[in-house]
Scaffold this active site. Structure first.
Site, PDB file in Angstrom:
ATOM      1  N   ASP A 223       3.345  28.037 -50.921  1.00 15.91           N
ATOM      2  CA  ASP A 223       3.106  29.414 -50.509  1.00 15.91           C
ATOM      3  C   ASP A 223       2.318  30.063 -51.661  1.00 15.91           C
ATOM      4  O   ASP A 223       2.294  29.522 -52.774  1.00 15.91           O
ATOM      5  CB  ASP A 223       4.469  30.105 -50.301  1.00 15.91           C
ATOM      6  CG  ASP A 223       4.318  31.588 -50.044  1.00 15.91           C
ATOM      7  OD1 ASP A 223       3.512  31.970 -49.175  1.00 15.91           O
ATOM      8  OD2 ASP A 223       5.004  32.373 -50.731  1.00 15.91           O
ATOM      9  N   LEU A 224       1.683  31.179 -51.401  1.00 18.28           N
ATOM     10  CA  LEU A 224       0.872  31.816 -52.453  1.00 18.28           C
ATOM     11  C   LEU A 224       1.607  32.980 -53.117  1.00 18.28           C
ATOM     12  O   LEU A 224       2.000  32.906 -54.294  1.00 18.28           O
ATOM     13  CB  LEU A 224      -0.450  32.307 -51.835  1.00 18.28           C
ATOM     14  CG  LEU A 224      -1.364  33.092 -52.763  1.00 18.28           C
ATOM     15  CD1 LEU A 224      -1.912  32.210 -53.881  1.00 18.28           C
ATOM     16  CD2 LEU A 224      -2.532  33.684 -51.966  1.00 18.28           C
ATOM     17  N   ASP A 225       1.800  34.048 -52.321  1.00 18.77           N
ATOM     18  CA  ASP A 225       2.372  35.281 -52.865  1.00 18.77           C
ATOM     19  C   ASP A 225       3.804  35.057 -53.339  1.00 18.77           C
ATOM     20  O   ASP A 225       4.663  34.663 -52.557  1.00 18.77           O
ATOM     21  CB  ASP A 225       2.374  36.376 -51.788  1.00 18.77           C
ATOM     22  CG  ASP A 225       0.964  36.767 -51.362  1.00 18.77           C
ATOM     23  OD1 ASP A 225       0.183  37.161 -52.228  1.00 18.77           O
ATOM     24  OD2 ASP A 225       0.648  36.677 -50.162  1.00 18.77           O
TER      25      ASP A 225
ATOM     26  N   GLU B 144       8.470  27.761 -51.815  1.00 18.62           N
ATOM     27  CA  GLU B 144       8.523  29.055 -51.130  1.00 18.62           C
ATOM     28  C   GLU B 144       9.416  30.068 -51.839  1.00 18.62           C
ATOM     29  O   GLU B 144      10.470  29.705 -52.356  1.00 18.62           O
ATOM     30  CB  GLU B 144       9.132  28.851 -49.736  1.00 18.62           C
ATOM     31  CG  GLU B 144       8.165  28.857 -48.606  1.00 18.62           C
ATOM     32  CD  GLU B 144       7.464  30.196 -48.373  1.00 18.62           C
ATOM     33  OE1 GLU B 144       7.887  31.217 -48.940  1.00 18.62           O
ATOM     34  OE2 GLU B 144       6.489  30.208 -47.620  1.00 18.62           O
ATOM     35  N   ASP B 145       9.025  31.336 -51.813  1.00 24.53           N
ATOM     36  CA  ASP B 145       9.882  32.383 -52.392  1.00 24.53           C
ATOM     37  C   ASP B 145      10.514  33.270 -51.322  1.00 24.53           C
ATOM     38  O   ASP B 145      11.304  34.158 -51.655  1.00 24.53           O
ATOM     39  CB  ASP B 145       9.080  33.286 -53.347  1.00 24.53           C
ATOM     40  CG  ASP B 145       8.114  34.169 -52.590  1.00 24.53           C
ATOM     41  OD1 ASP B 145       7.429  33.667 -51.671  1.00 24.53           O
ATOM     42  OD2 ASP B 145       8.039  35.376 -52.905  1.00 24.53           O
TER      43      ASP B 145
ATOM     44  N   SER C  10      -0.065  29.743 -46.593  1.00 23.70           N
ATOM     45  CA  SER C  10       0.232  31.168 -46.805  1.00 23.70           C
ATOM     46  C   SER C  10      -0.084  31.994 -45.573  1.00 23.70           C
ATOM     47  O   SER C  10      -1.048  31.707 -44.859  1.00 23.70           O
ATOM     48  CB  SER C  10      -0.606  31.684 -47.981  1.00 23.70           C
ATOM     49  OG  SER C  10      -0.612  33.101 -48.009  1.00 23.70           O
ATOM     50  N   ALA C  11       0.717  33.040 -45.346  1.00 24.22           N
ATOM     51  CA  ALA C  11       0.467  33.957 -44.224  1.00 24.22           C
ATOM     52  C   ALA C  11      -0.675  34.917 -44.530  1.00 24.22           C
ATOM     53  O   ALA C  11      -1.168  35.607 -43.639  1.00 24.22           O
ATOM     54  CB  ALA C  11       1.732  34.767 -43.940  1.00 24.22           C
TER      55      ALA C  11
ATOM     56  N   LYS D  11       5.462  32.513 -40.178  1.00 24.75           N
ATOM     57  CA  LYS D  11       6.728  31.980 -40.654  1.00 24.75           C
ATOM     58  C   LYS D  11       7.813  32.923 -40.111  1.00 24.75           C
ATOM     59  O   LYS D  11       7.569  34.134 -40.085  1.00 24.75           O
ATOM     60  CB  LYS D  11       6.767  31.991 -42.188  1.00 24.75           C
ATOM     61  CG  LYS D  11       5.663  31.140 -42.831  1.00 24.75           C
ATOM     62  CD  LYS D  11       5.631  31.372 -44.351  1.00 24.75           C
ATOM     63  CE  LYS D  11       4.390  30.716 -44.951  1.00 24.75           C
ATOM     64  NZ  LYS D  11       4.235  31.002 -46.389  1.00 24.75           N
TER      65      LYS D  11
ATOM     66  N   LYS E 294       8.375  39.891 -47.406  1.00 21.97           N
ATOM     67  CA  LYS E 294       7.793  38.686 -48.015  1.00 21.97           C
ATOM     68  C   LYS E 294       7.647  37.581 -46.986  1.00 21.97           C
ATOM     69  O   LYS E 294       8.587  37.282 -46.254  1.00 21.97           O
ATOM     70  CB  LYS E 294       8.666  38.198 -49.181  1.00 21.97           C
ATOM     71  CG  LYS E 294       8.546  39.120 -50.389  1.00 21.97           C
ATOM     72  CD  LYS E 294       9.291  38.581 -51.582  1.00 21.97           C
ATOM     73  CE  LYS E 294       9.105  39.508 -52.761  1.00 21.97           C
ATOM     74  NZ  LYS E 294       9.943  39.119 -53.899  1.00 21.97           N
TER      75      LYS E 294
HETATM   76  C1  G6P Z   1       2.229  36.877 -47.590  1.00 23.93           C
HETATM   77  C2  G6P Z   1       3.064  37.970 -48.226  1.00 23.93           C
HETATM   78  C3  G6P Z   1       3.363  39.068 -47.224  1.00 23.93           C
HETATM   79  C4  G6P Z   1       2.071  39.562 -46.594  1.00 23.93           C
HETATM   80  C5  G6P Z   1       1.364  38.410 -45.904  1.00 23.93           C
HETATM   81  C6  G6P Z   1       0.045  38.837 -45.279  1.00 23.93           C
HETATM   82  O1  G6P Z   1       3.020  36.108 -46.780  1.00 23.93           O
HETATM   83  O2  G6P Z   1       4.281  37.444 -48.712  1.00 23.93           O
HETATM   84  O3  G6P Z   1       4.028  40.110 -47.871  1.00 23.93           O
HETATM   85  O4  G6P Z   1       2.315  40.585 -45.661  1.00 23.93           O
HETATM   86  O5  G6P Z   1       1.120  37.388 -46.843  1.00 23.93           O
HETATM   87  O6  G6P Z   1      -0.869  39.145 -46.286  1.00 23.93           O
HETATM   88  P1  G6P Z   1      -2.304  39.775 -46.067  1.00 23.93           P
HETATM   89  O7  G6P Z   1      -2.985  39.552 -47.395  1.00 23.93           O
HETATM   90  O8  G6P Z   1      -2.966  39.024 -44.958  1.00 23.93           O
HETATM   91  O9  G6P Z   1      -2.108  41.207 -45.735  1.00 23.93           O
HETATM   92 MG    MG Z   2       5.676  34.256 -50.733  1.00 25.00          MG
END
Ligand code: G6P
Ligand code: MG
Length: 215
Positions: free
Chosen positions: A9-11, A169-170, A114-115, A145, A45
């Protein structure tokens, strides 16, 4: 080798962008008198931008038209893009680079799951992009997810079976997604709020690639 690929995952795993999402949602919330709390931010998240706004409007007890929501989604992202435009390699989380290097040296394949629709920019700004053989982000999936789509597509892009993949993943939604996809999962954070992972570590300073064989 028991496992062949690691999907990240990224964030909140590779970089700490949760603070920028938090700031951008707080800025937006001022328009309808809503102050997002840290606890609420935790629930955002791993979930998509659209679902995040729906949750926020629900907490704020605010009914909005689709037209208004589209404007707010665009505004939130503009604020977020401005905040992440200053990102640089110093924002890579502790231990990440050394872990990626160990993985590469030992022949593991590496993918992003990542989402975020902004994943590419963040990977470029931080220089992380060079480590990834496949990037599956919010532009490439239709289901968020905890649906496993993002990780299954990552495994497919690397030509690996899910049983040979380990996800990092966090977010609870991400841990659930990895499990639904039949993968091992390492949670990054605290066992007080993350459930169902095969292992939980506070950060990448607390894991060696050799530990993965025990999963
Ligand atoms: C990640 C973050 C979420 C965020 C999502 C979409 O999964 O954990 O908090 O809403 O990405 O990010 P974006 O950059 O497309 O708004
Ligand atoms: Mg994350």
């Amino acid at each position: 080798m028991k496992y062949k690929a690691c999907l990240f995952d990224l964030d909140g795993v590779l970089v700490d962008t949760a603070i920028y999402h938090f700031q951008a949602w707080r800025t937006l919330g001022k328009q309808f008198d809503f102050e997002l709390s840290h606890e609420q931010n935790e629930e955002l998240k791993g979930i998509s931008r659209v679902e995040s706004l729906d949750k926020i409007l629900h907490w704020a007890q605010f009914q909005a038209t689709q037209e208004q929501k589209d404007i707010w989604l665009k505004e939130k992202n503009e604020t977020y893009l401005e905040l992440i435009s200053h990102m640089n390699p110093s924002e890579i989380l502790p231990g990440v680079l050394s872990f990626l290097k160990q993985l590469k040296d030992q022949g593991y394949l590496i993918a992003l799951g990542s989402a975020s629709k902004n994943a590419q920019i963040i990977l470029e700004k931080t220089g992380l992009i060079t480590w990834f053989q496949a990037i599956i982000d919010g532009n490439k999936v239709t289901k968020s997810k905890p649906d496993p789509e993002v990780f299954l597509k990552g495994a497919e892009a690397l030509a690996c079976s899910p049983a040979n993949c380990i996800v990092f993943e966090d977010a609870q939604a991400g841990i659930d997604a990895a499990k639904a996809g039949g993968m091992k999962v390492v949670g990054i954070g605290s066992s007080a709020i993350l459930f169902g992972a095969d292992k939980i570590i506070p950060s990448f300073n607390d894991i060696q690639v050799s530990d993965l064989l025990l999963l």
